[in-house]
Design a protein around this motif. Structure first.
Motif, PDB file in Angstrom:
ATOM      1  N   SER A   1       0.824  -1.212   0.000  1.00 46.08           N
ATOM      2  CA  SER A   1       0.000   0.000   0.000  1.00 46.08           C
ATOM      3  C   SER A   1       0.862   1.267   0.000  1.00 46.08           C
ATOM      4  N   THR A   2       0.649   2.160   0.968  1.00 45.55           N
ATOM      5  CA  THR A   2       1.393   3.427   1.020  1.00 45.55           C
ATOM      6  C   THR A   2       2.702   3.313   1.795  1.00 45.55           C
ATOM      7  N   ASP A   3       2.989   2.142   2.364  1.00 44.34           N
ATOM      8  CA  ASP A   3       4.224   1.976   3.138  1.00 44.34           C
ATOM      9  C   ASP A   3       5.448   2.072   2.224  1.00 44.34           C
ATOM     10  N   GLU A   4       6.520   2.637   2.759  1.00 40.39           N
ATOM     11  CA  GLU A   4       7.754   2.807   1.984  1.00 40.39           C
ATOM     12  C   GLU A   4       8.806   1.741   2.284  1.00 40.39           C
ATOM     13  N   ASP A   5       8.436   0.700   3.046  1.00 41.29           N
ATOM     14  CA  ASP A   5       9.365  -0.424   3.217  1.00 41.29           C
ATOM     15  C   ASP A   5       9.725  -0.942   1.828  1.00 41.29           C
ATOM     16  N   ASN A   6      10.982  -1.296   1.604  1.00 38.22           N
ATOM     17  CA  ASN A   6      11.407  -1.645   0.252  1.00 38.22           C
ATOM     18  C   ASN A   6      12.450  -2.757   0.247  1.00 38.22           C
ATOM     19  N   ALA A   7      12.531  -3.445  -0.886  1.00 38.29           N
ATOM     20  CA  ALA A   7      13.488  -4.529  -1.072  1.00 38.29           C
ATOM     21  C   ALA A   7      14.533  -4.121  -2.097  1.00 38.29           C
ATOM     22  N   VAL A   8      15.807  -4.432  -1.825  1.00 39.90           N
ATOM     23  CA  VAL A   8      16.908  -4.149  -2.738  1.00 39.90           C
ATOM     24  C   VAL A   8      17.741  -5.425  -2.883  1.00 39.90           C
ATOM     25  N   LEU A   9      17.915  -5.871  -4.130  1.00 39.67           N
ATOM     26  CA  LEU A   9      18.722  -7.057  -4.401  1.00 39.67           C
ATOM     27  C   LEU A   9      20.068  -6.621  -4.960  1.00 39.67           C
ATOM     28  N   ASN A  10      21.135  -6.897  -4.206  1.00 41.45           N
ATOM     29  CA  ASN A  10      22.496  -6.506  -4.588  1.00 41.45           C
ATOM     30  C   ASN A  10      23.327  -7.735  -4.927  1.00 41.45           C
ATOM     31  N   ILE A  11      24.213  -7.587  -5.916  1.00 42.18           N
ATOM     32  CA  ILE A  11      25.238  -8.603  -6.144  1.00 42.18           C
ATOM     33  C   ILE A  11      26.595  -7.905  -6.146  1.00 42.18           C
TER      34      ILE A  11
ATOM     35  N   ILE B   1      -0.286   0.623  -4.564  1.00 38.51           N
ATOM     36  CA  ILE B   1      -0.888  -0.702  -4.698  1.00 38.51           C
ATOM     37  C   ILE B   1       0.032  -1.739  -4.061  1.00 38.51           C
ATOM     38  N   THR B   2      -0.536  -2.639  -3.293  1.00 36.20           N
ATOM     39  CA  THR B   2       0.241  -3.752  -2.744  1.00 36.20           C
ATOM     40  C   THR B   2       0.554  -4.740  -3.863  1.00 36.20           C
ATOM     41  N   GLY B   3       1.821  -5.067  -4.014  1.00 38.57           N
ATOM     42  CA  GLY B   3       2.175  -6.018  -5.054  1.00 38.57           C
ATOM     43  C   GLY B   3       3.665  -6.085  -5.306  1.00 38.57           C
ATOM     44  N   LEU B   4       4.045  -6.951  -6.228  1.00 36.85           N
ATOM     45  CA  LEU B   4       5.444  -7.134  -6.625  1.00 36.85           C
ATOM     46  C   LEU B   4       5.572  -6.848  -8.113  1.00 36.85           C
ATOM     47  N   PHE B   5       6.693  -6.221  -8.497  1.00 34.41           N
ATOM     48  CA  PHE B   5       6.867  -5.773  -9.870  1.00 34.41           C
ATOM     49  C   PHE B   5       8.259  -6.167 -10.366  1.00 34.41           C
ATOM     50  N   LEU B   6       8.322  -6.583 -11.637  1.00 33.97           N
ATOM     51  CA  LEU B   6       9.568  -7.101 -12.196  1.00 33.97           C
ATOM     52  C   LEU B   6      10.595  -5.989 -12.371  1.00 33.97           C
ATOM     53  N   GLN B   7      11.801  -6.220 -11.840  1.00 31.65           N
ATOM     54  CA  GLN B   7      12.928  -5.311 -11.988  1.00 31.65           C
ATOM     55  C   GLN B   7      14.107  -6.113 -12.531  1.00 31.65           C
ATOM     56  N   SER B   8      14.950  -5.504 -13.374  1.00 28.81           N
ATOM     57  CA  SER B   8      16.081  -6.248 -13.918  1.00 28.81           C
ATOM     58  C   SER B   8      17.203  -5.313 -14.340  1.00 28.81           C
ATOM     59  N   THR B   9      18.391  -5.870 -14.429  1.00 30.55           N
ATOM     60  CA  THR B   9      19.562  -5.159 -14.943  1.00 30.55           C
ATOM     61  C   THR B   9      20.530  -6.197 -15.490  1.00 30.55           C
ATOM     62  N   ASP B  10      21.407  -5.784 -16.396  1.00 32.08           N
ATOM     63  CA  ASP B  10      22.412  -6.706 -16.914  1.00 32.08           C
ATOM     64  C   ASP B  10      23.702  -5.962 -17.200  1.00 32.08           C
ATOM     65  N   GLY B  11      24.753  -6.709 -17.479  1.00 35.83           N
ATOM     66  CA  GLY B  11      26.043  -6.090 -17.733  1.00 35.83           C
ATOM     67  C   GLY B  11      27.134  -7.137 -17.872  1.00 35.83           C
ATOM     68  N   SER B  12      28.376  -6.663 -17.891  1.00 39.08           N
ATOM     69  CA  SER B  12      29.535  -7.534 -18.024  1.00 39.08           C
ATOM     70  C   SER B  12      30.082  -7.895 -16.647  1.00 39.08           C
ATOM     71  N   ILE B  13      30.579  -9.112 -16.513  1.00 38.34           N
ATOM     72  CA  ILE B  13      31.187  -9.553 -15.260  1.00 38.34           C
ATOM     73  C   ILE B  13      32.647  -9.103 -15.257  1.00 38.34           C
ATOM     74  N   PRO B  14      33.083  -8.409 -14.217  1.00 35.83           N
ATOM     75  CA  PRO B  14      34.478  -7.931 -14.176  1.00 35.83           C
ATOM     76  C   PRO B  14      35.491  -9.068 -14.302  1.00 35.83           C
ATOM     77  N   VAL B  15      36.533  -8.829 -15.070  1.00 35.04           N
ATOM     78  CA  VAL B  15      37.620  -9.798 -15.196  1.00 35.04           C
ATOM     79  C   VAL B  15      38.209 -10.064 -13.816  1.00 35.04           C
ATOM     80  N   GLY B  16      38.477 -11.315 -13.521  1.00 35.68           N
ATOM     81  CA  GLY B  16      39.041 -11.685 -12.226  1.00 35.68           C
ATOM     82  C   GLY B  16      38.007 -12.138 -11.213  1.00 35.68           C
ATOM     83  N   THR B  17      36.718 -12.037 -11.542  1.00 37.81           N
ATOM     84  CA  THR B  17      35.666 -12.443 -10.610  1.00 37.81           C
ATOM     85  C   THR B  17      35.705 -13.950 -10.381  1.00 37.81           C
TER      86      THR B  17
END
Length: 271
Positions: free
Chosen positions: A159-169, A195-211
């Motif tokens: 709803s109006t709550d600002e609690d939030n989820a962050v997915l980090n790698i 609105i109460t619900g879940l919404f698709l979020q995405s990002t992409d990129g290159s994996i750093p050399v040496g990982t």
């Protein structure tokens, strides 16, 4: 036995005990935060859909009552919740009875949502869950600069709550040093149109050399309310290899460069 012989013996004994305790603690930490291996083209996040293990059917589990979450090392009251859990009631300091509700099976979210979702927790505090992925088997591709990633997940709130989820790698090198980060975050209450619900979020990129490892961290950030209404589901991290140019592709590029060179040469002759 005099003091001169007692203390050296005592010190040696304590040193041995300390070494044993440290070794035991290190083993415990490794067991509680397992490292998972990687393959190309598959979701590397273990239990990214929250379907393994039991989901809380009410939404008020705290402490020892929180079900174990396979694949994840949680902090705080981070837990797994059933879609359509019953919720619960409490009496606030003003003496009013307040009903706490959680996402039902009909809220916006993934079509293949299953039974459970990740939940920030049933208390007024931030929480998190993490896992470590070993990608050392893919080192030759990554060190050749041919490793790419796609990070995605369904993230949301209430709803109006600002609690939030962050997915980090975090991409980690051989010595566990950070080589780079990437993240996705749930939309704000305004972006969700409250609105109460879940919404698709995405990002992409290159994996750093040496990982060599990727640390996955899901933060459930509390802002206000009786519970931490940060939600997440269907989390995914896929590593792929950049296709090498084909011979025909290289030939086409070479011909194009040759044609451009000839045109420039001709222009220089006639001018």
């Amino acid at each position: 036995m005099n003091k001169l012989t007692i203390f050296p013996f005592f010190s040696q004994a304590m040193a041995k005990i300390g070494t044993t305790l440290i070794a035991g603690l290190a083993s415990s930490l490794l067991l509680s935060s397992p490292i998972y291996a990687a393959t190309f083209g598959t979701n590397l996040i273990v239990n990214g859909d929250a379907e393994q293990g039991q989901g809380d059917p009410v939404g008020n589990a705290i402490g020892a009552d929180i079900p174990t979450i396979p694949g994840w090392t949680p902090t705080g009251s981070f837990s797994v919740l059933k879609y359509g859990a019953t919720g619960f009631s409490f009496t606030n300091p003003l003496g009013n009875v307040v009903n706490v509700t959680v996402p039902g099976t009909d809220v916006p979210g993934p079509s293949d949502r299953g039974v459970n979702l990740f939940f920030g927790g049933s208390d007024r505090a931030s929480s998190s869950a993490s896992q470590l992925i070993d990608i050392s088997d893919l080192a030759s591709t990554i060190d050749a600069g041919q490793g790419t990633f796609n990070l995605s997940g369904w993230l949301g709130g209430y709803s109006t709550d600002e609690d939030n989820a962050v997915l980090n790698i975090t991409f980690l090198g051989q010595a566990n040093q950070s080589l780079g980060i990437a993240s996705i975050a749930s939309p704000t209450a305004t972006q969700r149109n409250n609105i109460t619900g879940l919404f698709l979020q995405s990002t992409d990129g290159s994996i750093p050399v040496g990982t060599r490892q990727i640390n996955v961290l899901l933060n459930a950030n509390y802002v206000r309310g009786r519970v931490n209404d940060a939600y997440a589901d269907n989390l995914s991290l896929v590593v792929t290899k950049v296709p090498e140019p084909s011979i025909s592709g290289l030939l086409l590029v070479s011909i194009s460069y040759l044609m451009v060179w000839k045109l420039r040469r001709n222009n220089q002759i006639f001018h």
